[in-house]
Structures are given as C-alpha cells and as structure tokens.
Design an enzyme around this catalytic site. Structure first.
Site, short mmCIF file in Angstrom:
data_model
loop_
_atom_site.label_atom_id
_atom_site.label_comp_id
_atom_site.label_asym_id
_atom_site.label_seq_id
_atom_site.Cartn_x
_atom_site.Cartn_y
_atom_site.Cartn_z
N GLY A 5 0.84 -1.19 0.06
CA GLY A 5 -0.13 0.07 -0.20
C GLY A 5 0.79 1.17 0.11
N GLU A 6 0.13 2.25 -0.24
CA GLU A 6 0.92 3.78 -0.32
C GLU A 6 0.30 4.69 0.57
OE1 GLU A 6 1.93 4.78 -4.25
OE2 GLU A 6 0.68 3.32 -4.92
N GLY A 7 0.86 5.61 1.21
CA GLY A 7 0.44 6.74 1.80
C GLY A 7 0.96 7.95 0.84
N GLY A 8 0.92 9.16 1.52
CA GLY A 8 1.16 10.42 0.93
C GLY A 8 2.75 10.34 0.39
N GLY B 177 4.94 7.74 1.62
CA GLY B 177 5.55 6.28 1.64
C GLY B 177 4.93 5.44 1.02
N VAL C 257 4.58 0.92 1.36
CA VAL C 257 4.72 -0.31 2.17
C VAL C 257 4.68 -1.38 1.25
CG1 VAL C 257 3.98 -1.34 4.07
CG2 VAL C 257 3.42 1.02 4.07
N LYS D 233 8.42 -0.14 5.16
CA LYS D 233 8.08 1.30 4.75
C LYS D 233 9.35 2.21 4.11
CE LYS D 233 4.86 4.70 6.06
NZ LYS D 233 3.43 5.15 6.76
N ASP E 138 -5.46 8.00 13.58
CA ASP E 138 -5.98 7.29 12.36
C ASP E 138 -6.51 5.97 12.73
OD1 ASP E 138 -7.19 7.53 9.69
OD2 ASP E 138 -5.23 6.70 8.78
#
Lengths: 247, 880
Positions: free
Chosen positions: B49-52, B54, B56, B72, B165
């Site tokens: 998955g990805e965040g803003g 980073g 993973v 990460k 979160d």
C-alpha cells in the site's frame, strides 16, 4: 475589454504552447485538421459550458462550432497578444469576446456552410453533461471553465486507457480495477473487490498501482498534445494546473 | 468500440478529481520496483500500500532470520525537510513502543540512493471488524478483543504518541501460535504529543491521507490542531461500535466523498444511536429481507445496556466527558465483564438529565404528568391492546409505539431521579408515582421491563426519602430478577444484596444478619464463594453488625475477609469497598493501627489503578476519620497538613479536595483548642471555595461543579462554628446568615433547609431566641412549599416549641406542642416513626408541667395519658 484572466499570464509560459494555434493558422490542411482535433477534444466541452451560461442549448452549440471555424479562419487572432499568457486562457478570452460579438449580431448569420465539413469530437451528449456538471454551478466563468477542462482531460485520458485495455482483451480487468482508482475507499472494499477479481489483496493493489501509472502516462500524453511539447517540467506544471482547477 | 466504459469512467472521475490528481502527482516518474529488488537484507516482494509520502512493501528478511516483514520506504522525490522529519518521527514513535498489540519496529536504515526506510512486523491478518463478523463472536469475546486494543493504545499514549487514524483497516487480527491477537498498525500520521504539530495542511491537501471521516473525532473533523489522546478514545469508541453492530455510528447518514465539514455537521446534529438500538434496527431490517447465513448469528448477539453507556461515553462530543484514558475504558469493560457497576452510566446520565431539565423546565412538569398517565393506565392499555391485535402490521406498529412509550418512560424516570437527587422534590412526581407498584405488576408480558421499572421507581422513592414506599419495590425487583435469571445468578444475588442493604438502613434491621447468612450459604453452595457477590455480602455483614452496635461480630468478619487470599482477585473497585468496610469494623473495634495500615495500602492502590482515582479522596478522609475516632487529633492534623501541602504543590492550589482537607484540619485544630488556627484554616477553605466557584458558563458544561457551591455553604458553617467557639458571636451569626443566602441563591432545597437550621441554631446558641424562633418559622413555611418530608416540619415545630418553653412562654409552647402532636398523628409517615412520637410526647409533657407550675388550675390535656404511656413504653419516665 480588460481580460479577466491576466493573473495567470506570466513569462514562464513560453510561446511553445502556441504552436498548436500556429499550425491551425499556418500549417498544411493536414496539420490544421490535426490541430483542430486536439483543440476541440480538449476545449469543445469547456467552451460549451461557458456558452450555455448565456445561450440556449442550440445556440451554445452553434457558438462553439462557430468559434472553432473562426479559429480556422484566423479572424480572431488580432484580439489577443499571442506572446503572453497560455493557450487555455487565450481561448476563453477569445471565446467570450466571440460570444459578445454574436450577441450584438443577428442570429441568422451564425450558421456557416463550412460547419458540415469539420467533425468535432465531443459534441455528443454535451447537454446532459452540462446539466450534470455545470448547470447548478455558481462559480465564475473562469473557474468553471478550468474545472470542466481539467475534468475533460481526466475523462478523455481514462477513456483512452480503457480502449487500450480493451485492445489487450483486458476489459474485465479494467472494469474491476478502475472503481478503486483513487484508492480512497476503505481497505475492506478493496479486499472485497480483490476477492471478486479472484486476486489476493496485494496482487490487486499492485495491479491498481500499474493502472494508475498507465493512466498518468495517458494524461501526460493528452497534456503534451495541447501543449505541443513533451518537456517534463511543462507537463508537470500543467498537471499542477489540473489539480488547482479543483482546489 | 468493443468495450465502452464512458459512463464508468465518468463516474470514477466525477467528484474524485482532486484526490485522483494529487495521487498521480505523488507518483514519481521513475518506477522504483525494478531497481529496488533488494534493500539491505530485505527482498521486496510486493507493494502492500502507499500513503502520501511512503510506500509499504511486503519484504522477506534473509539474513539471521528468515521471515516476512513490512518495509516502509520514503517515495523518491519526497525528501523535503518536512517530510523527512515526519518520516523519522514515525520511526521514532514506533521505536519507543514495545507492546504485543502494536506492530513492532524491527529495523531502520537508508537505501543505496539515500532514502530512509524502516521495517515493521508484517501482520497478515484481517481487519478487526471483519474478524468479529466472520468469526461470529459473542459480546464477551468482542469485549475481550477490544480490551487488548485499548491496552495497545494505552501503551502508545503513555509513550506520548497519538495514533490519529484508528480505523478497522489499521487494527488487524492475527492468530499467533493459536492465540488471537489484535495489533494496531500504521502510526503513519501519529505524532508525538510533546512535539509541535507538523505541517497539518500537508496532510489535508493530499486528501487520501486523511482517510474516511467516519472514525474521526469531532475535534479532528473541525480541523483544529488541538488533537490529543482523547481523539483516539473517540475513534476507539467508533471502532468498538462497529465491532458490535457491524456499522459505524454515523454510517448510513453519510455518502462517499463527503467532506469533513459536511460530516461534522452530521455528527453535531445528532448523537449516535445506542449500539443496542442500532443492532435491533439492523436485525429488523434484515428480518424483512434476510441475507443467507447472517441472520442467525446476529440475532444471537444482544448488547447489554451497560455496554451502550460505555460506548457512548467514549463517543461523547465533548472530549472532557469521554474516558480520560484507554486504560479507564478497558477497566470499565472489565467491570462490565464481572457484572459490576460501570463508571460510564451515572455521570453521562446526570449530565444529560441536568442539561435536559435546564432546557425544559416547563416540559419537565408536563412530563411528570405523562408518567402519571403512563403508569395509571394509558401505557398499560397500549401494552395489552397489542396482544389482542389481529392484523400483524398493526401489532408491529403498536409494539413499536409501546416500545417508544416505555423507553420514554424509563429515560424520564432517570431524569426525574437526577432532579430529586439534587434536592428538588417535585410534588407532582410523588403523586404520579403513587400506586405505580400495582401498575408495574400488570406488565407481566415483559418481565425484563417489569423488573427494570421496579428498580427505577424503587430507587426513585429511595432518593426522595420515601423509604417505606421504596422497600416493597426493591423487594419486587429482587424477586423479578430471581424469576428471570434464576436463583443462582449474579443478577439475582446483586439485587438481593441491594434490597438487604436498603433493609439494613431503613427496615427491619434485626432480620438482616440471618438473611445475609442465608444468601452466603446459597452463594457458597453454587461454588461462587470468594466471588464479587460473596465478598459484597460479607461487606454488608460487617455493616449490619456495625449498625446493630455489635462491633465484635463485625471485627470477626473483617479479620476473616482480610486474611482471605481471594480478596486480591476481586476487581479493584470491589476490593477497595470491601477493605473500607473492614476499616470501619476495625475502627469500631478500636483496632486503629490495623485500620490505618489498610488505609495506607488503599491509598497506594488508588494511586496505581486508574479506576480508583475518584476514590482516593474518600480514602484520605477515612484515614482522618480513624485518627479522630482514636482521639489522636495531633496526628490527624499532621496527616491533613501533609496532604494539603502535597495537593497545593500538585495542583497549584486549585484542587477542590483541598477545601475538604482544610475543613478537616480546622476541625482537628478546634479539638486541640487552637481556636484561632481553626478560624484561620476554615476561612482559607472558604476563600478557596469562593475562588474555585464555577462561572454559570462552566456550570452549563459540567453540572457536577454544583457541589463546589455547596462547599461554600459548608465552609461558612465551619467558620461560624469556630467563631462561635472563640466567643465571636456576632461574626458567627453573620457567617451563618451568609450561608443561608448562598443556599437560597443556589436553589437546592436540602441545602437551604440545612442552612436555615444552622442559622436558627446559631441564633439560639447566641441568645437571640426571637431571631431563632422566626428562622424556624420561616424554615417551616419554605419547606412546606418544597414538598418536604415530615422530618423537617417535625424539627422546626419542635424547635419553636422548645424556644417558647425556654422563654417561659409556656402557654404558647403548649399550643405548639399540641399542634405538633396532631400533625404527627395525622401524617401516615410520621405516625410510624415511634422515636419521633416519643420526642413529641416528652416535649408536650414538659410544656404541661411548665404550665402547671405557673397555674395549678391548668386542665390536663386529653392526650396526656397517651403521652405518658408512650414514654413508659420507651422506658423514659417523665421527670415529675
């Protein structure tokens, strides 16, 4: 008339963006047709929305159609200083002025015989899209126009991508992936879609990642066409413009 | 075109544009997958998955150990100072934590091209909510899982880290060696509480980082920077809600793509439905169109009321009203699991009720009449009508209406009870409740409701001071619970204990020990000796022996209890209550040292257990009590002073309990004959009570602060007493008068009566008999309008009579005594109170004797023989 969009004009947008218009005016018949196709694909509907705020359905359609014809006929170019500002802004200013011109004139002269000879791409379904996207909007013309333009770019690019998947025989895959393109949905939904697609959640995510990358390429290609350049910094700048249109 | 996705494409894009573009902007042109197969000893397997900023990756570690990990990695081109700072903060946050319910940090480093990364536990699990549904967990299992999440979060909070979160996809359940373990992951936007907030707009600009608003606290939705650990408590509440009901509290009222602002309006508009109601609603909906396989498991799940309150307390909009910590939330759940009273209910109930009554004074009066209507027939008629309905649809509508009427009734009773507890005794209510017992008995169709109503109305009578009316209802409640849950159930025992405790205080006290012994035998017979109810019964046993003035018997029980090793396995609250009962027993038996030792231990217990924080003050007071009973005033003063100094340092002198402590110190000083010190210290208490006095605004937010206003009154009583003892009579009367004025403004009838009594007594003591007489008279009048019980007019009339007698105005005194006697005889409550009757008889005889001395021709009153007999029966012979 004081051009309302001068905020956006700045020396950092070079003349290269105008090459499209240049080919429209000065190029061969083939070049001119190609340029018109690109311009109308990107701007036909945004301009229609602007026109619809002032005219009826039929008249708005005529106005946009007539505007593009006039672009071909080059008689509008005296009104804009092509060395300043961006093409998109110029088109809006020019179009608004064209509409003013129309209002002053009698309606009768507007339908030119040449209209039948050019095929414009985005006419179909324009009115229903207008109702959905813009009829209730209270935004000023410029914001609305930019937003509609940006949305048109996003839609056209994704549509092109879907055709590519179709060519590869991967339509079902596209259909399964595209719903989560934004990845904003809860993890649970992603997982549900993954299992519906017979994939593990991780594999699904990777495929989604790939789809998004392909999508970005398509968008960049579309932007490159209207900019008539593939210079990455300019493309990136245009992508930022897309984003700004919605913020 | 073979496949035309025009509409699909448009629907994907419309409304999601900015999120879409921002995500695309985040992707960097260069693709990292190809050249990044290996990072250090980790082989990247696939993107999780990805965040803003980073990504993973699932990776495989291949050096010392071979295992799958989550890695990460900072995205390329995201190495701005700010992002780097945030990234390293997350790593630090993870590094500082080590808890079985938090995914652990394993390693950290930099890639060849300088990008930082860190390696975490790879939790291969399902989201917690999905787990609960798939496994069809029961309530207790869900609570157990949730407690573990609380423990993990508490650990993070103790390390100063807020998650920010929490949502189902961030709490995964894995089975590790057959043990089911929930783990909190993704402290990605967590921040250290001690740090300044990092650039918040960054997070909001990139829409997808914020995730769904369903799990965000109101203060997060408001977009403020001011987010603390209690925001996580709220998110926990949402999570728990969803674990139990299968949906988040405001789900259904929201649409995808809704902005935080729009969502906040929804949250502000209406508090979430009680989870049990939501579940019923869901079942009802499913009942119409049942999905295969779902109905069965869910219809088995029933959410008890206490759990409702616990969740709603976590979901309070005002964060001050939520649980102060995850540990407290977990502890309350522990109480729930042990069938003990939970913290959650009373404060929030009282808060709601206070607020409600304040806003709806007129409605309140009308509502009392509604109770009357409901209890005297309408409600019952509705109820019975339901059974007779033939048409199914009609019956369902009726059932629903009845259900609404009943839930209205029950909440109303709660609200009224709060009113009564505050010293306001609406006469209309008492009338409304008259005869309610019989009406409740008719509600045979719903034993649970019946039992509940017995309890509520009984409790209400009890708070109103109508003990005689309360007892049969409490008894009925105990019987009803026995019928429902069985004689050997914790529920039945608890209600029986409650009944016996009431009986001890207001009934046939002498029968209680036998009944308790009987209960103990039954509990032991079902193998539950040493459990909560067993110890509670022992506690009551000590209390009853104390009441019956048999300290030796209480002492024996206390020794047995203290030596019982099972005491330590009780929940902290129950353990403390039992120990305090032992303290009382030892105190009465003059084992002061032992009592003090237990109290010192109890103070430590209170300091170490978050559920006992509220009780710390009580234990301190108890400790001072023991010194006082012992006559060890010097030691008492010393202890009080120590605690005062400690609290002053800790709270910068703003701890309300300081008022109590100062008053206790003043008392010790007074016992030690340091009258000037007593005055000075009690005045300090008064000053503090005034300084801490809540503003009307603060009172609106927290009605509990009301007690601080009562403190002002009690502080004045003390000052008045010490001034009087020091011979400053004028000052003493002035203080008493002020106390009366404060009580009058406050509008609490009980306090007002108390203050007027204090003033009258002070006037009497200082020789102002006429003043005292008129104060008593005024008190009687004012009490009468407030629906006073007989105790008050008894005191007032008696006092006025005595004053006239002291003044030598025997004739007037006699008239008052006769008035009092007639009133006593006519009042159904007072006439049962023999002690009072004897007092009146004695006073009347004294009056007659005074008259007789003045004038031997005075006729003997008709009641004289009756008075004499009463006195003789009590063993009090007249002073003739």
């Amino acid at each position: 008339m004081e051009a309302p969009l001068m905020d956006y004009t700045s020396p950092q947008f070079p003349v290269t963006r105008w090459t499209l218009l240049h080919s429209l005016r000065e190029g061969s018949a083939e070049e001119s047709k190609h340029a018109l196709e690109i311009l109308s694909r990107a701007y036909w509907f945004p301009l229609y929305v602007v026109a619809r705020k002032r005219f009826s359905e039929i008249d708005a359609e005529d106005a946009v159609q007539g505007f593009f014809l006039n672009l071909l006929k080059r008689d509008l170019f005296q009104q804009a200083d092509a060395s300043r500002g961006r093409l998109r802004t110029f088109l809006l200013v020019a179009f608004e002025s064209y509409c003013n011109h129309l209002l002053k004139r009698e309606n009768t002269q507007r339908r030119g015989g040449e209209a039948e000879h050019i095929s414009l791409i985005t006419v179909h379904g324009a009115e229903s899209r207008y109702i959905k996207h813009a009829e209730a909007s209270t935004e000023d013309t410029e914001t609305l126009y930019n937003r509609i333009w940006a949305r048109t770019v996003l839609e056209t690019s994704l549509q092109l991508l879907s055709q590519e998947y179709a060519r590869r025989g991967q339509s079902p895959r596209f259909q399964l992936l595209v719903v989560h393109l934004t990845q904003a949905d809860p993890e649970e939904e992603l997982q549900a879609s993954a299992s519906a697609a017979g994939m593990t959640a991780e594999a699904y995510r990777v495929a989604l990642h790939r789809l998004r990358k392909e999508y970005r390429k398509k968008i960049e290609l579309e932007l490159a066409k209207t900019l008539d350049t593939a210079e990455p910094s300019l493309i990136r700048e245009e992508l930022n413009e897309l984003f700004r249109a919605f913020s | 075109m073979p496949d035309d996705f025009t509409d699909l494409v448009k629907s994907v894009i419309f409304g999601n544009e900015s999120r879409l573009i921002s995500q695309i902007l985040m992707d960097d042109d260069s693709t990292p997958e190809d050249d990044l197969e290996w990072i250090g000893p980790y082989r990247l397997i696939r993107l999780l998955g990805e965040g803003g900023f980073g990504e993973v990756w699932l990776a495989e570690q291949n050096d010392t150990v071979r295992r799958e990990v989550a890695l990460k990695l900072l995205k390329r081109g995201m190495d701005s100072k700010q992002v780097l700072g945030r990234f390293s903060l997350e790593r630090q946050a993870l590094a500082s934590m080590a808890h079985p319910n938090i995914a652990a940090l394993l390693d950290a480093g930099r890639t060849a091209d300088g990008r930082p990364y860190f390696v975490m536990d790879y939790v291969q699990g399902t989201s917690i909510t999905q787990w609960c549904q798939e496994k069809r967990l029961g309530v207790n299992e869900i609570v157990g899982l949730f407690q573990q999440i609380c423990a993990g979060l508490q650990h993070a909070h103790q390390k100063g880290i807020i998650h920010r979160d929490l949502k189902p996809s961030n709490v995964l359940v894995a089975e590790i060696d057959g043990v089911v373990t929930p783990k909190i992951i993704d402290f990605g936007i967590a921040k250290a509480t001690s740090e300044q907030p990092l650039d918040q707009p960054y997070v909001t600009r990139v829409g997808h980082v914020m995730g769904t608003p369903l799990y965000m606290s109101p203060e997060q939705l408001a977009g403020g920077m001011d987010v603390d650990t209690r925001s996580d408590i709220y998110s926990l509440g949402v999570l728990f809600y969803e674990m139990l009901t299968g949906s988040a509290p405001h789900e259904g009222k929201t649409q995808p793509g809704m902005s935080a602002e729009e969502f906040r309006r929804i949250v502000d508009a209406k508090p979430p439905a009680r989870p049990s109601h939501r579940l019923t609603e869901i079942k009802r909906q499913r009942g119409i169109a049942p999905k295969v396989g779902e109905l069965k498991s869910e219809s088995e799940l029933v959410i008890p009321a206490d759990l409702d309150w616990i969740i709603l307390k976590a979901l309070e909009r005002e964060r001050e009203r939520r649980y102060a910590s995850a540990a407290l939330l977990a502890a309350d759940l522990q109480s729930f699991l042990r069938d003990e009273p939970v913290l959650a209910r009373p404060p929030s109930l009282r808060y709601n009720a206070g607020l409600w009554v304040r806003r709806n004074r007129v409605v309140f009066a009308a509502a009392c009449l509604c109770v009357m209507a409901l209890l005297t027939g309408t409600g019952v008629a509705l109820w019975q009508a339901q059974a007779a309905r033939e048409a199914q649809a009609r019956a369902e509508a009726e059932a629903q209406r009845t259900q609404q009427a009943v839930s209205f009734l029950t909440t109303l009773l709660d609200r009224v009870a709060t009113e009564v507890a505050k010293g306001r005794n609406p006469e209309a209510l008492k009338l409304a409740l008259d005869g309610s017992e019989g009406k409740i008995r008719e509600l045979k169709g719903d034993p649970l409701l019946q039992s509940d109503l017995f309890n509520r109305v009984g409790w209400l009578y009890q708070t109103m001071g109508e003990r005689g009316l309360a007892m049969p209802l409490l008894k009925a409640h105990a019987e009803a619970n026995t019928a429902i849950y069985g004689a050997d159930s914790a529920e039945a025992w608890t209600t029986e204990l409650n009944y016996l405790s009431q009986m001890m205080q207001h009934g046939a006290r002498i029968r209680v020990p036998d009944m308790l012994t009987n209960l103990l035998v039954r509990i032991e017979a079902s193998g539950k000796a040493g459990g909560t109810q067993w110890f509670s019964a022992q506690r009551l046993m000590m209390q009853i022996w104390d009441k019956l003035r048999q300290p030796a018997k209480a002492q024996v029980v206390a020794h047995q209890v203290m030596e019982d090793p099972r005491l330590e396995s009780l929940s902290p609250v129950v353990m403390l209550l039992v120990k305090l009962a032992c303290v009382k027993a030892f105190e009465a038996a003059q084992e002061y040292e032992l009592a003090d030792k237990i109290l010192v231990d109890s103070i430590q217990l209170c300091l170490s257990d978050p559920t006992l924080t509220d009780r710390l003050n009580t234990v301190h007071e108890k400790r001072l009590d023991v010194q006082r009973s012992q006559g060890n005033f010097r030691r008492g003063a010393e202890l009080a002073r120590e605690e005062i100094n400690r609290r002053k340092l800790q709270s910068k002198g703003r701890d309300p309990f300081l008022i109590q402590l100062l008053l206790r110190l003043a008392e010790f000083e007074s016992f030690l004959k340091h009258s000037e010190q007593a005055i000075a210290v009690s005045r300090e208490a008064l000053q503090l009570a005034l300084a801490l006095a809540p503003t009307p605004e603060a009172l609106k937010l927290n009605p509990d602060l009301d007690t601080l206003r009562s403190e002002q009154m009690f502080a004045r009583f003390s000052v008045a007493n010490y001034e009087y003892k020091a011979g400053h009579h004028e000052e003493a009367v002035k203080m008493s008068r002020e106390a009366y004025q404060v009580a009058d403004e406050e509008g609490n009838k009980s306090n007002l009566a108390e203050a007027m009594l204090q003033l009258a007594e002070m006037q009497e003591k200082t020789g102002d008999l006429e003043g005292a007489y008129s104060t008593y008279e005024l008190r009687e009048q004012r009490s009468a309008t407030g629906g006073a019980n007989y105790q008050r007019w008894h005191e007032d009339l008696k006092a006025r009579c005595s004053i006239r007698l002291r003044q030598g105005r025997a004739k007037e005194a006699m008239l008052l005594a006769q008035e009092l006697w007639v009133k006593e005889i006519k009042s159904p409550d007072a006439v049962k109170d023999t002690g009072h009757l004897v007092d009146v008889a004695e006073l009347a005889i004294l009056c007659h004797e005074a008259l007789f001395q003045k004038d031997p021709q005075t006729p003997i009153p008709a009641e004289f023989a009756q008075w004499k007999k009463l006195m003789a029966d009590e063993g009090k012979l007249p002073t003739k």
